[in-house]
Design a protein around this motif. Sequence first.
Motif, PDB file in Angstrom:
ATOM      1  N   UNK A  37      43.482  19.395  58.300  1.00 21.00           N
ATOM      2  CA  UNK A  37      43.680  20.782  58.697  1.00 21.00           C
ATOM      3  C   UNK A  37      42.750  21.689  57.898  1.00 21.00           C
ATOM      4  N   UNK A  38      42.647  21.393  56.601  1.00 20.92           N
ATOM      5  CA  UNK A  38      41.754  22.176  55.748  1.00 20.92           C
ATOM      6  C   UNK A  38      40.315  22.070  56.233  1.00 20.92           C
ATOM      7  N   UNK A  39      39.914  20.868  56.597  1.00 18.51           N
ATOM      8  CA  UNK A  39      38.534  20.670  57.049  1.00 18.51           C
ATOM      9  C   UNK A  39      38.278  21.373  58.374  1.00 18.51           C
ATOM     10  N   UNK A  40      39.324  21.451  59.219  1.00 21.70           N
ATOM     11  CA  UNK A  40      39.148  22.117  60.505  1.00 21.70           C
ATOM     12  C   UNK A  40      38.850  23.587  60.337  1.00 21.70           C
TER      13      UNK A  40
ATOM     14  N   UNK B  73      38.996  13.485  64.796  1.00 19.87           N
ATOM     15  CA  UNK B  73      39.954  12.763  63.962  1.00 19.87           C
ATOM     16  C   UNK B  73      41.352  13.303  64.203  1.00 19.87           C
ATOM     17  N   UNK B  74      41.444  14.634  64.355  1.00 21.43           N
ATOM     18  CA  UNK B  74      42.749  15.241  64.610  1.00 21.43           C
ATOM     19  C   UNK B  74      43.324  14.757  65.940  1.00 21.43           C
ATOM     20  N   UNK B  75      42.441  14.538  66.932  1.00 22.12           N
ATOM     21  CA  UNK B  75      42.917  14.012  68.222  1.00 22.12           C
ATOM     22  C   UNK B  75      43.605  12.666  68.024  1.00 22.12           C
ATOM     23  N   UNK B  76      42.962  11.801  67.238  1.00 25.18           N
ATOM     24  CA  UNK B  76      43.548  10.490  66.973  1.00 25.18           C
ATOM     25  C   UNK B  76      44.894  10.636  66.277  1.00 25.18           C
TER      26      UNK B  76
ATOM     27  N   UNK C 229      48.364  21.346  63.814  1.00 20.86           N
ATOM     28  CA  UNK C 229      46.963  21.578  64.178  1.00 20.86           C
ATOM     29  C   UNK C 229      46.764  22.715  65.167  1.00 20.86           C
ATOM     30  N   UNK C 230      47.836  23.182  65.794  1.00 23.49           N
ATOM     31  CA  UNK C 230      47.664  24.179  66.858  1.00 23.49           C
ATOM     32  C   UNK C 230      46.934  25.443  66.417  1.00 23.49           C
TER      33      UNK C 230
END
Lengths: 130, 422
Positions: free
Chosen positions: B143-146, B160-163, B175-176
């Motif tokens: 989340x931080x990287x996003x 990666x978040x999708x996985x 993640x929303x």
Amino acid sequence: MQFMLLFSRQGKLRLQKWYVPLSDKERKKISRDLVQTILARKPKMCSFLEWRDLKIVYKRYASLYFCCAVEDQDNELITLEIIHRYVELLDKYFGSVCELDIIFNFEKAYFILDEFLLGGRPRRRPRRMC
Amino acid sequence: MSPTVRLQEMIRVIRSARTQGEERGVIQKECATIRAQFRQADNGGRSHNLAKLLYVHMLGYPAHFGQMECVRLIASPRYNEKRVGYLGAMMLLDENQDASLLITNSIKNDLSHSSPYVQSLALCTLACMGSSEMCRDLAPEIDRLLRNSSSYIKKKATLCAVHMVRKVPELGELFTPAARSLLAEKNHGVLHGAVILITELCERNTQTLVQFREVVPELVHIMRGLVTSGYSPEHTVAGISDPFLQVATNTDSSKTAGSAVLYETVLTVMDIKSESGLRVLAVNILGRFLLNNDRNIRYISMTSLQKIVITDHNAVQRHRGTIVDCLKDQDASLSLALVSSINIRSMMKELLLFLSTCPPELKSHAASGIFNAAESIALCSAGGDVRDETVPNLIQLITSASQLHCYTVHKLYRALVGDISQ
């Protein structure tokens, strides 16, 4: 994408990338069966087939078969494009790539694949490669 | 001799083995050397030994003793060792192996590494083989990287978040907000990833879907911008009709990429509740595909038409002629199935002609298709006369094809049971 396999016309695996957790035994069985099925197809048949409950997209480039298994809702034409892009990337990196390049530099082929596909999803083509 | 040459030398030796037994011998010897070297202290050739082991694994030989070496190499400070270690992890470790949990801490450290290449290795491995526990542990990092990183990393982090959302659906809530803010990105790669993430989130959770509905105008705006600026739009959007019209009319379908985009548009139009004009356009695109020289494009258009004919019967009717022409194609089993579903009465003559001229392996498919169609018509009012005229022809053809006998007897029996007056 569930997995991607590269194999020669004699059925030898040159690269296998799995995006779903399966045991070694299951992977071997799937690879073996799928390779036999695809090698038995005539050259004029189309690049898509339904095998078990998966959609398979494959294309032959010179002596190598590139084969991907995708889910039901995925677009097969886009998968063909993904395969083509990967081949273009390999070609650019190795300079006119051939099967021997992939055999002797298999780890580099994997690194390139991992830059291009993440978790089975394509990214935009990277400009620089490490 | 440098270690890379040793790897290639080993590959050469293995390939020169003339029999399976000789190959097995060579590999056993190599594996013994590799195992011994793993037990030694740090030497320069660690990454190459693991690479050798991975090659052997790809040929189908057991390599489980390399798992701990993967863990050790991932923790190494040297980049090339890390890289092979992660590759090994993706090949040898999956979530069913106990050793996979041991790399969670290394991945966590590498996600905050100063080099983006190291971060990307970690992200890639996590997206490939991350188990539910690993995903849960590392979700805050992603989340931080996003929110806060270069676009190179953001691209990877979204995928990666999708996985992770697939493995652990509850993480969707986490993640929303980040996904929402990613739509403001200019970089196409990040936008692409963001759309995939949002699609995944909406599929898992209907509340999220409602939230993202208000974002639709923004998405349409982005898409319109992409279409007019000449880039080929690679992402699909559950949007409204106008952008699809633009995409459908402005995309050049002479190359496969263009066709792929058109096909994606067709799929999307069919999935959402489009108005009938748009659906007809989609069916017409599929009809155009049927005339394409490329066999693959014809195949997908036929499979799609098969699904569509149930709902949009009239639109598909228009393309009946082209579909019948496709029967002449070598791989015609699919077009036959399609033909059987649409109005068969008028085409009975052509079908019988086909049956007499088609290759033997298709005869059974063809006959069964025709029977099915005749049966379905027999259920409605004037079906009786169709059966009357076809039956003698069919009998003649079938007597010449012995493998059909059993099948036809079966079918006739069933038909008789259904309608004793015949």
